[in-house]
Design a protein around this motif. Structure first.
Motif, PDB file in Angstrom:
ATOM      1  N   UNK A  52       0.815  -1.214   0.000  1.00 39.11           N
ATOM      2  CA  UNK A  52       0.000   0.000   0.000  1.00 39.11           C
ATOM      3  C   UNK A  52       0.849   1.265   0.000  1.00 39.11           C
ATOM      4  N   UNK A  53       2.110   1.121   0.408  1.00 40.23           N
ATOM      5  CA  UNK A  53       2.966   2.286   0.544  1.00 40.23           C
ATOM      6  C   UNK A  53       2.827   2.990   1.867  1.00 40.23           C
ATOM      7  N   UNK A  54       1.945   2.483   2.709  1.00 41.47           N
ATOM      8  CA  UNK A  54       1.674   3.160   3.981  1.00 41.47           C
ATOM      9  C   UNK A  54       2.720   2.843   5.047  1.00 41.47           C
ATOM     10  N   UNK A  55       3.390   1.713   4.890  1.00 38.69           N
ATOM     11  CA  UNK A  55       4.374   1.291   5.893  1.00 38.69           C
ATOM     12  C   UNK A  55       5.753   1.179   5.272  1.00 38.69           C
ATOM     13  N   UNK A  56       6.727   1.746   5.963  1.00 41.37           N
ATOM     14  CA  UNK A  56       8.111   1.683   5.515  1.00 41.37           C
ATOM     15  C   UNK A  56       9.014   1.309   6.680  1.00 41.37           C
ATOM     16  N   UNK A  57      10.181   0.834   6.341  1.00 47.93           N
ATOM     17  CA  UNK A  57      11.165   0.480   7.369  1.00 47.93           C
ATOM     18  C   UNK A  57      12.547   0.743   6.793  1.00 47.93           C
ATOM     19  N   UNK A  58      13.420   1.340   7.597  1.00 44.25           N
ATOM     20  CA  UNK A  58      14.759   1.689   7.134  1.00 44.25           C
ATOM     21  C   UNK A  58      15.811   1.139   8.078  1.00 44.25           C
ATOM     22  N   UNK A  59      16.944   0.814   7.540  1.00 45.91           N
ATOM     23  CA  UNK A  59      18.076   0.451   8.377  1.00 45.91           C
ATOM     24  C   UNK A  59      18.477   1.659   9.219  1.00 45.91           C
ATOM     25  N   UNK A  60      19.000   1.405  10.382  1.00 46.96           N
ATOM     26  CA  UNK A  60      19.379   2.481  11.303  1.00 46.96           C
ATOM     27  C   UNK A  60      20.367   3.435  10.635  1.00 46.96           C
ATOM     28  N   UNK A  61      21.260   2.883   9.838  1.00 49.78           N
ATOM     29  CA  UNK A  61      22.320   3.690   9.231  1.00 49.78           C
ATOM     30  C   UNK A  61      21.805   4.711   8.226  1.00 49.78           C
ATOM     31  N   UNK A  62      20.594   4.511   7.709  1.00 42.19           N
ATOM     32  CA  UNK A  62      20.073   5.433   6.690  1.00 42.19           C
ATOM     33  C   UNK A  62      18.824   6.180   7.153  1.00 42.19           C
ATOM     34  N   UNK A  63      18.306   5.830   8.300  1.00 41.67           N
ATOM     35  CA  UNK A  63      17.075   6.452   8.779  1.00 41.67           C
ATOM     36  C   UNK A  63      17.263   7.946   8.914  1.00 41.67           C
ATOM     37  N   UNK A  65      17.822   9.892   6.460  1.00 35.87           N
ATOM     38  CA  UNK A  65      18.528  10.375   5.272  1.00 35.87           C
ATOM     39  C   UNK A  65      17.935   9.811   3.982  1.00 35.87           C
ATOM     40  N   UNK A  66      17.451   8.577   4.032  1.00 35.58           N
ATOM     41  CA  UNK A  66      16.900   7.926   2.845  1.00 35.58           C
ATOM     42  C   UNK A  66      15.392   7.812   2.975  1.00 35.58           C
ATOM     43  N   UNK A  67      14.707   7.907   1.843  1.00 39.52           N
ATOM     44  CA  UNK A  67      13.253   7.749   1.800  1.00 39.52           C
ATOM     45  C   UNK A  67      12.907   6.774   0.681  1.00 39.52           C
ATOM     46  N   UNK A  68      12.043   5.820   0.994  1.00 42.24           N
ATOM     47  CA  UNK A  68      11.605   4.858  -0.019  1.00 42.24           C
ATOM     48  C   UNK A  68      10.170   5.179  -0.405  1.00 42.24           C
ATOM     49  N   UNK A  69       9.862   5.000  -1.677  1.00 46.55           N
ATOM     50  CA  UNK A  69       8.511   5.278  -2.159  1.00 46.55           C
ATOM     51  C   UNK A  69       8.211   4.332  -3.317  1.00 46.55           C
ATOM     52  N   UNK A  70       6.938   4.197  -3.623  1.00 42.25           N
ATOM     53  CA  UNK A  70       6.561   3.365  -4.757  1.00 42.25           C
ATOM     54  C   UNK A  70       5.376   3.992  -5.470  1.00 42.25           C
ATOM     55  N   UNK A  71       5.297   3.721  -6.761  1.00 45.46           N
ATOM     56  CA  UNK A  71       4.178   4.167  -7.574  1.00 45.46           C
ATOM     57  C   UNK A  71       3.622   2.917  -8.255  1.00 45.46           C
ATOM     58  N   UNK A  74       2.676   3.156 -11.956  1.00 41.18           N
ATOM     59  CA  UNK A  74       3.785   3.150 -12.908  1.00 41.18           C
ATOM     60  C   UNK A  74       4.687   1.936 -12.739  1.00 41.18           C
ATOM     61  N   UNK A  75       4.372   1.125 -11.757  1.00 43.64           N
ATOM     62  CA  UNK A  75       5.161  -0.076 -11.456  1.00 43.64           C
ATOM     63  C   UNK A  75       6.625   0.320 -11.234  1.00 43.64           C
ATOM     64  N   UNK A  76       6.812   1.262 -10.334  1.00 44.48           N
ATOM     65  CA  UNK A  76       8.159   1.716 -10.025  1.00 44.48           C
ATOM     66  C   UNK A  76       8.322   1.895  -8.522  1.00 44.48           C
ATOM     67  N   UNK A  77       9.555   1.780  -8.067  1.00 44.32           N
ATOM     68  CA  UNK A  77       9.880   2.148  -6.704  1.00 44.32           C
ATOM     69  C   UNK A  77      11.102   3.060  -6.744  1.00 44.32           C
ATOM     70  N   UNK A  78      11.269   3.822  -5.683  1.00 46.51           N
ATOM     71  CA  UNK A  78      12.309   4.835  -5.645  1.00 46.51           C
ATOM     72  C   UNK A  78      13.025   4.806  -4.303  1.00 46.51           C
ATOM     73  N   UNK A  79      14.271   5.235  -4.333  1.00 49.23           N
ATOM     74  CA  UNK A  79      15.020   5.436  -3.101  1.00 49.23           C
ATOM     75  C   UNK A  79      15.678   6.805  -3.194  1.00 49.23           C
ATOM     76  N   UNK A  80      15.176   7.752  -2.433  1.00 43.85           N
ATOM     77  CA  UNK A  80      15.765   9.085  -2.366  1.00 43.85           C
ATOM     78  C   UNK A  80      16.839   9.058  -1.302  1.00 43.85           C
ATOM     79  N   UNK A  81      18.063   9.363  -1.709  1.00 44.45           N
ATOM     80  CA  UNK A  81      19.205   9.270  -0.817  1.00 44.45           C
ATOM     81  C   UNK A  81      19.759  10.669  -0.616  1.00 44.45           C
ATOM     82  N   UNK A  82      19.656  11.175   0.598  1.00 41.74           N
ATOM     83  CA  UNK A  82      20.144  12.514   0.933  1.00 41.74           C
ATOM     84  C   UNK A  82      21.289  12.431   1.923  1.00 41.74           C
ATOM     85  N   UNK A  83      22.024  13.505   2.006  1.00 36.70           N
ATOM     86  CA  UNK A  83      23.150  13.603   2.949  1.00 36.70           C
ATOM     87  C   UNK A  83      24.026  12.350   2.853  1.00 36.70           C
ATOM     88  N   UNK A  84      24.419  12.042   1.663  1.00 41.08           N
ATOM     89  CA  UNK A  84      25.184  10.825   1.434  1.00 41.08           C
ATOM     90  C   UNK A  84      26.559  10.889   2.076  1.00 41.08           C
TER      91      UNK A  84
END
Length: 123
Positions: A52-63, A65-71, A74-84
């Motif tokens: 559904x996209x309503x629930x996400x979980x991130x590793x501690x090391x990226x929490x 800074x990173x955001x996961x999303x899906x469409x 469009x049958x796509x998923x994304x990983x926005x990576x900030x403050x690399x």
């Protein structure tokens, strides 16, 4: 069935957005996620998102800074990576599970994998 894009070379503190395109039937299943593998290390969990996209979980090391999303349309998923950081340097893989795996963090809980895209963060 899964194809990543968006990797590259970036300076520390910069951002990248990874995309993963999937063929219908592979992606419209359940949990999708991202893993990474640095040279000489095992493939490790980064982030996961529910169908559904309503629930996400991130590793501690990226929490935070990173955001996961899906469409799903469009049958796509994304990983926005900030403050690399240089330690984020790795090959990043998208993954999809054929059934609900509870936002699983283990490689074995995913059924489909992309070929990987290289992310390199320079200091």
């Amino acid at each position: 069935q899964l194809v990543e894009s968006g990797g590259g070379l970036v300076q520390a503190g910069g951002s990248l957005r990874l995309s993963c395109a999937a063929s219908e039937g592979t992606f419209s299943t359940h949990t999708v996620g991202w893993f990474c593998q640095a040279p000489g290390k095992d493939r490790g969990f980064v982030s996961a998102i529910s169908l559904s996209g309503m629930n996400t979980y991130h590793a501690v090391s990226v929490k935070g800074r990173f955001t996961i999303a899906r469409d799903n349309a469009k049958i796509k998923e994304y990983l926005q990576m900030n403050t690399l950081k240089p330690e984020d340097t790795a090959v990043y893989y998208c993954a999809a599970a054929a059934k609900n795996n509870g936002l699983g963090v283990l490689v074995d809980l995913y059924d489909y994998w992309g070929q990987g895209t290289q992310v390199t963060v320079s200091s």
